[in-house]
Design a protein around this motif. Structure first.
Motif, PDB file in Angstrom:
ATOM      1  N   LYS A   1       0.834  -1.207   0.000  1.00 33.87           N
ATOM      2  CA  LYS A   1       0.000   0.000   0.000  1.00 33.87           C
ATOM      3  C   LYS A   1       0.865   1.253   0.000  1.00 33.87           C
ATOM      4  O   LYS A   1       0.521   2.252  -0.646  1.00 33.87           O
ATOM      5  N   TRP A   2       1.989   1.203   0.722  1.00 34.43           N
ATOM      6  CA  TRP A   2       2.910   2.348   0.748  1.00 34.43           C
ATOM      7  C   TRP A   2       3.485   2.594  -0.647  1.00 34.43           C
ATOM      8  O   TRP A   2       3.572   3.746  -1.093  1.00 34.43           O
ATOM      9  N   LEU A   3       3.861   1.521  -1.334  1.00 32.17           N
ATOM     10  CA  LEU A   3       4.396   1.666  -2.692  1.00 32.17           C
ATOM     11  C   LEU A   3       3.363   2.285  -3.622  1.00 32.17           C
ATOM     12  O   LEU A   3       3.687   3.130  -4.464  1.00 32.17           O
ATOM     13  N   ARG A   4       2.125   1.883  -3.489  1.00 34.84           N
ATOM     14  CA  ARG A   4       1.069   2.386  -4.372  1.00 34.84           C
ATOM     15  C   ARG A   4       0.612   3.793  -3.995  1.00 34.84           C
ATOM     16  O   ARG A   4      -0.056   4.462  -4.791  1.00 34.84           O
ATOM     17  N   SER A   5       0.972   4.258  -2.809  1.00 37.55           N
ATOM     18  CA  SER A   5       0.508   5.580  -2.366  1.00 37.55           C
ATOM     19  C   SER A   5       1.387   6.714  -2.880  1.00 37.55           C
ATOM     20  O   SER A   5       1.004   7.880  -2.824  1.00 37.55           O
ATOM     21  N   SER A   6       2.588   6.395  -3.380  1.00 41.36           N
ATOM     22  CA  SER A   6       3.531   7.407  -3.829  1.00 41.36           C
ATOM     23  C   SER A   6       3.537   7.500  -5.351  1.00 41.36           C
ATOM     24  O   SER A   6       3.547   6.479  -6.047  1.00 41.36           O
ATOM     25  N   GLU A   7       3.553   8.714  -5.872  1.00 44.08           N
ATOM     26  CA  GLU A   7       3.597   8.901  -7.327  1.00 44.08           C
ATOM     27  C   GLU A   7       4.854   8.281  -7.920  1.00 44.08           C
ATOM     28  O   GLU A   7       4.826   7.734  -9.030  1.00 44.08           O
ATOM     29  N   ARG A   8       5.947   8.307  -7.171  1.00 47.39           N
ATOM     30  CA  ARG A   8       7.223   7.778  -7.670  1.00 47.39           C
ATOM     31  C   ARG A   8       7.186   6.264  -7.822  1.00 47.39           C
ATOM     32  O   ARG A   8       7.812   5.716  -8.727  1.00 47.39           O
ATOM     33  N   THR A   9       6.462   5.564  -6.957  1.00 52.37           N
ATOM     34  CA  THR A   9       6.519   4.099  -6.945  1.00 52.37           C
ATOM     35  C   THR A   9       5.223   3.420  -7.363  1.00 52.37           C
ATOM     36  O   THR A   9       5.200   2.193  -7.471  1.00 52.37           O
ATOM     37  N   ARG A  10       4.175   4.173  -7.614  1.00 52.87           N
ATOM     38  CA  ARG A  10       2.875   3.528  -7.829  1.00 52.87           C
ATOM     39  C   ARG A  10       2.805   2.684  -9.094  1.00 52.87           C
ATOM     40  O   ARG A  10       1.982   1.776  -9.192  1.00 52.87           O
TER      41      ARG A  10
END
Length: 231
Positions: A66-75
């Motif tokens: 969920k953290w990865l998907r919450s950031s524009e850089r990592t989504r």
């Protein structure tokens, strides 16, 4: 251009199994044993794909997803969940947290590598090993050779990576910053004008086959690959 896979797994035997098989398949591998290590690894360098164990010692893998998907850089980073939890609800929870695929333990390394390659082809085609034909241009990533109208077109490694990316994303416009992230990597810090220098070199490399016009300049926006040549 080898894809970098981040393996987030706390069991040493599985971590080693994954690393060995991925490297044997031609991938670059980084490993993390917990969520904190994974966040640090992602901060240092954006991976091309993440293999994420559900059960981590400091935080559930699903929370890291969920953290990865919450950031524009990592989504947009492709994500495969690895877990011994194989119920239908577990799979639904993993996919809803942002996983692109879900593999249950024990797993076949060959099947996992096939899933990794399939996902990379869908999400990041420039990282695949398939040859590309566009107009009179042929690019083979396995041999790092480019031919135009039947003749070899030698070029430097950066120009090759730049052409590979643009050909696999034909007709789309990319700004300098986007090209730096996609071709050089977001862990490399160079001036955006560096892109202009390499675009000029790429056009020069394509000129013996009169294909420099395949690289379009879009004023105020960036660059685009198209087989409709610019005048």
């Amino acid at each position: 251009m080898s894809a970098m896979i981040l393996v987030v797994e706390d069991e040493p035997a599985i971590q080693e199994l994954l690393s060995l098989n991925l490297r044997h398949a031609g991938f670059e591998v980084r490993v993390a044993s917990d969520a904190a290590g994974a966040r640090q690894a992602v901060h240092e360098r954006l991976p091309d794909l993440v293999l994420l164990d559900w059960m981590l010692p400091d935080s559930p893998g699903i929370r890291l997803a969920k953290w990865l998907r919450s950031s524009e850089r990592t989504r947009e980073v492709p994500l495969i969940m690895l877990t011994a939890r194989g119920t239908e609800q577990d799979k639904i929870d993993g996919l809803e947290a942002g996983a692109d695929d879900y593999v249950t333990k024990p797993f076949s390394p060959r099947e996992l590598i096939a899933r990794v390659r399939s996902l990379l082809r869908r999400r990041a085609p420039q990282l695949g090993g398939d040859a590309i034909d566009a107009g009179d241009l042929h690019l083979d990533p396995d041999t790092c050779r480019v031919t135009g109208a039947g003749q070899a077109l030698p070029m430097g490694p950066t120009e090759f990576r730049l052409l590979h990316f643009l050909m696999t994303h034909a007709e789309r416009v990319y700004g300098r910053g986007q090209l730096l992230d996609q071709v050089w990597g977001d862990h490399v810090f160079v001036e955006e004008r560096t892109v202009d220098v390499h675009i000029r070199r790429l056009r020069k490399a394509l000129e013996p086959a009169a294909l420099g016009g395949y690289i379009h300049t879009v004023r105020g926006a960036g660059y685009r690959f198209s087989t409709t040549q610019e005048p």
